[in-house]
Design an enzyme around this catalytic site. Structure first.
Site, PDB file in Angstrom:
ATOM      1  N   GLN A   1     -45.733 -98.915-137.064  1.00 15.14           N
ATOM      2  CA  GLN A   1     -44.710 -98.977-136.180  1.00 15.14           C
ATOM      3  C   GLN A   1     -44.476-100.759-135.646  1.00 15.14           C
ATOM      4  OE1 GLN A   1     -44.923 -95.276-134.292  1.00 15.14           O
ATOM      5  NE2 GLN A   1     -47.053 -95.209-134.986  1.00 15.14           N
TER       6      GLN A   1
ATOM      7  N   SER B   1     -50.356 -92.996-131.826  1.00 16.35           N
ATOM      8  CA  SER B   1     -50.567 -92.250-130.853  1.00 16.35           C
ATOM      9  C   SER B   1     -49.833 -90.490-130.828  1.00 16.35           C
ATOM     10  CB  SER B   1     -50.278 -92.101-129.551  1.00 16.35           C
ATOM     11  OG  SER B   1     -48.700 -92.782-129.311  1.00 16.35           O
TER      12      SER B   1
ATOM     13  N   HIS C   1     -40.166-100.794-137.108  1.00 17.86           N
ATOM     14  CA  HIS C   1     -39.845-101.206-135.577  1.00 17.86           C
ATOM     15  C   HIS C   1     -39.740-102.575-135.640  1.00 17.86           C
ATOM     16  CE1 HIS C   1     -41.381 -97.048-133.686  1.00 17.86           C
ATOM     17  NE2 HIS C   1     -40.587 -97.239-134.537  1.00 17.86           N
TER      18      HIS C   1
ATOM     19  N   CYS D   1     -28.104-113.246-133.455  1.00 22.37           N
ATOM     20  CA  CYS D   1     -27.762-113.166-132.294  1.00 22.37           C
ATOM     21  C   CYS D   1     -26.397-112.046-133.279  1.00 22.37           C
ATOM     22  CB  CYS D   1     -26.018-114.384-132.691  1.00 22.37           C
ATOM     23  SG  CYS D   1     -24.826-114.210-131.866  1.00 22.37           S
TER      24      CYS D   1
END
Ligand code: APR
Length: 257
Positions: free
Chosen positions: A103, A199, A123, A131
């Site tokens: 992540q 977590s 992620h 752009c």
């Protein structure tokens, strides 16, 4: 704890396809704050201000994002891989790693020596930007230099002038399709799934350990604090990722010698 280290090393040695899944907790020992520990990023910034919608729809949203980015990016750029990253990279060298699903956006698994094709970034990656209008690619260093020179909201060069956005996934932004599909595939085909420093509260990333479990894999969670998936774990190893991953890989190396 030693018994659990031994058990995990044994699982890794016997596994056909071990997968490691990491979160921000694997990089805190490199000096990069995580998000939800006391003093983490979301203790100091309000996550609801850093949504994809805010970024694309409002200049103020982009200004706030780049203000945070101006603080966080130098920490990421200065960070070095820590013992946990090096231990995970060594699993690859020992032939005991199918892939890392991460992540994290800090590029530290790659800088610890893992080939890029072994790292699935759910992620995105903070070292690149693009752009949103013309797709032109930028390095984050280029953008950071603009910010350092006082630009509040970096825009694409002429003639485009479009909005530039880092290659990281914001809340509410569509997940990268290929990476998400591949991560699920690898989670469902692995036989040992090792969570390190997460977590496990952000979805769909937090589904990956459940996919692995559903497919019959053994689940290991190495984390400083409790997670909502602890009840599904075959082995729960509370503690710091650096020292624990180092010990686990040391035992794997000794068993394979
Ligand atoms: N060793 C082991 N565990 C650690 C360490 C450490 N040195 N440092 C922190 N941890 C644990 C914390 O106890 C916490 O449970 O790592 C976990 C980090 O959790 P989060 O801060 O929630 O990070 P993460 O799970 O990666 O968050 C997922 O949320 O905000 C989004 O996009 C962001 O990718 C991030 C996602």
């Amino acid at each position: 704890m030693l018994e659990k280290v031994e058990r995990i090393a044994d699982m890794i040695c016997r596994a056909g396809r071990p997968v490691v899944f990491t979160g921000a907790g694997v990089s805190t020992e490199s000096g990069i704050p995580d998000f939800r520990s006391p003093g983490g990023v979301w203790d100091r910034f309000d996550p609801s201000e850093f949504t994809f919608r805010n970024f694309v729809e409002s200049a103020e949203g982009r200004r706030k994002y780049w203000e945070l980015g101006r603080e966080v990016y130098p920490v990421i750029r200065k960070a070095e891989p820590n013992a946990a990253h090096f231990a995970i990279a060594e699993l690859h060298r020992l032939g005991r790693l199918d892939c890392v699903i991460t992540q994290n956006i800090d590029n530290l698994h790659q800088r610890a020596g893992l080939p890029a094709e072994k790292v699935i970034e759910l992620h995105g990656n903070a070292t690149r930007a693009r752009c949103l209008r013309c797709g032109r690619r930028y390095t984050r260093d280029e953008i950071h230099e603009c910010l350092e020179q006082g630009v509040d909201i970096p825009l694409c060069g002429p003639p485009c002038g479009g909005i530039i956005k880092p290659n990281t996934i914001l809340f509410g932004e569509a997940m990268p399709e290929e990476e998400t599909r591949e991560a699920e595939r690898r989670a469902r085909q692995c036989d040992v799934f090792i969570v390190v420093g997460s977590s496990l509260v952000v979805y769909p990333a937090a589904l990956m350990p459940l996919y692995a479990k559903e497919a019959g894999a053994a689940l290991v969670i190495v984390n400083l604090s409790d997670t909502p998936h602890d009840a599904y774990a075959d082995v729960l190893l509370p503690g710091r990722a650096g020292a624990l991953m180092e010990r686990i890989v040391e035992r794997v190396r000794q068993r394979l010698a």
